[in-house]
Design a protein around this motif. Structure first.
Motif, PDB file in Angstrom:
ATOM      1  N   ALA A  49     108.490  28.514 -10.745  1.00  0.00           N
ATOM      2  CA  ALA A  49     109.471  27.448 -10.955  1.00  0.00           C
ATOM      3  C   ALA A  49     109.888  27.375 -12.419  1.00  0.00           C
ATOM      4  O   ALA A  49     111.047  27.082 -12.730  1.00  0.00           O
ATOM      5  N   ARG A  50     108.968  27.661 -13.306  1.00  0.00           N
ATOM      6  CA  ARG A  50     109.257  27.630 -14.742  1.00  0.00           C
ATOM      7  C   ARG A  50     109.916  28.923 -15.210  1.00  0.00           C
ATOM      8  O   ARG A  50     110.748  28.914 -16.105  1.00  0.00           O
ATOM      9  N   ASP A  51     109.474  30.051 -14.631  1.00  0.00           N
ATOM     10  CA  ASP A  51     109.984  31.364 -15.040  1.00  0.00           C
ATOM     11  C   ASP A  51     110.075  32.269 -13.821  1.00  0.00           C
ATOM     12  O   ASP A  51     109.139  33.003 -13.516  1.00  0.00           O
ATOM     13  N   PRO A  52     111.206  32.225 -13.116  1.00  0.00           N
ATOM     14  CA  PRO A  52     111.358  33.031 -11.903  1.00  0.00           C
ATOM     15  C   PRO A  52     111.222  34.530 -12.138  1.00  0.00           C
ATOM     16  O   PRO A  52     110.952  35.280 -11.204  1.00  0.00           O
ATOM     17  N   GLY A  53     111.366  34.975 -13.368  1.00  0.00           N
ATOM     18  CA  GLY A  53     111.269  36.397 -13.675  1.00  0.00           C
ATOM     19  C   GLY A  53     109.887  36.868 -14.066  1.00  0.00           C
ATOM     20  O   GLY A  53     109.709  38.045 -14.417  1.00  0.00           O
ATOM     21  N   ASP A  54     108.881  36.002 -14.008  1.00  0.00           N
ATOM     22  CA  ASP A  54     107.521  36.390 -14.396  1.00  0.00           C
ATOM     23  C   ASP A  54     107.010  37.460 -13.432  1.00  0.00           C
ATOM     24  O   ASP A  54     106.744  37.185 -12.259  1.00  0.00           O
ATOM     25  N   ALA A  55     106.867  38.685 -13.935  1.00  0.00           N
ATOM     26  CA  ALA A  55     106.510  39.825 -13.083  1.00  0.00           C
ATOM     27  C   ALA A  55     105.124  39.668 -12.466  1.00  0.00           C
ATOM     28  O   ALA A  55     104.918  40.023 -11.294  1.00  0.00           O
ATOM     29  N   GLN A  56     104.158  39.157 -13.210  1.00  0.00           N
ATOM     30  CA  GLN A  56     102.812  38.991 -12.665  1.00  0.00           C
ATOM     31  C   GLN A  56     102.817  37.955 -11.550  1.00  0.00           C
ATOM     32  O   GLN A  56     102.188  38.157 -10.508  1.00  0.00           O
ATOM     33  N   ALA A  57     103.520  36.863 -11.758  1.00  0.00           N
ATOM     34  CA  ALA A  57     103.600  35.828 -10.725  1.00  0.00           C
ATOM     35  C   ALA A  57     104.314  36.362  -9.493  1.00  0.00           C
ATOM     36  O   ALA A  57     103.902  36.079  -8.364  1.00  0.00           O
ATOM     37  N   GLN A  58     105.364  37.134  -9.686  1.00  0.00           N
ATOM     38  CA  GLN A  58     106.075  37.727  -8.555  1.00  0.00           C
ATOM     39  C   GLN A  58     105.157  38.637  -7.745  1.00  0.00           C
ATOM     40  O   GLN A  58     105.145  38.591  -6.508  1.00  0.00           O
ATOM     41  N   ALA A  59     104.380  39.461  -8.447  1.00  0.00           N
ATOM     42  CA  ALA A  59     103.468  40.378  -7.763  1.00  0.00           C
ATOM     43  C   ALA A  59     102.383  39.621  -7.005  1.00  0.00           C
ATOM     44  O   ALA A  59     102.039  39.976  -5.869  1.00  0.00           O
ATOM     45  N   LEU A  60     101.857  38.560  -7.615  1.00  0.00           N
ATOM     46  CA  LEU A  60     100.841  37.761  -6.939  1.00  0.00           C
ATOM     47  C   LEU A  60     101.417  37.061  -5.716  1.00  0.00           C
ATOM     48  O   LEU A  60     100.768  36.993  -4.672  1.00  0.00           O
ATOM     49  N   MET A  61     102.639  36.568  -5.830  1.00  0.00           N
ATOM     50  CA  MET A  61     103.263  35.897  -4.686  1.00  0.00           C
ATOM     51  C   MET A  61     103.494  36.897  -3.544  1.00  0.00           C
ATOM     52  O   MET A  61     103.230  36.583  -2.381  1.00  0.00           O
TER      53      MET A  61
END
Length: 70
Positions: A49-61
């Motif tokens: 929500a804060r940084d939609p482009g966060d690659a680590q968060a994207q991979a974890l999701m």
């Protein structure tokens, strides 16, 4: 120290410092490893929500939703 006690400690640390993204993502990773997917998704969602482009968060999701390596 058991994984549950580490998760509890990290949860307390994230509660005390909610803007610490690396810590929150580390907690989410541990939650995924422990099979606590809905809790992990909540933490990952906060980061995205804060940084939609966060690659680590994207991979974890993606992993949390079953689309990536365990």
């Amino acid at each position: 120290m058991s994984s549950e006690s580490v998760i509890a400690s990290l949860t307390a640390a994230v509660d005390a410092n909610p803007n610490d993204v690396p810590l929150r993502l580390h907690l989410a990773d541990l939650l995924l490893n422990a099979g606590r997917v809905s809790e992990a998704i909540a933490h990952i969602g906060i980061v995205l929500a804060r940084d939609p482009g966060d690659a680590q968060a994207q991979a974890l999701m993606q992993r949390a939703l079953g689309g990536g390596p365990a």
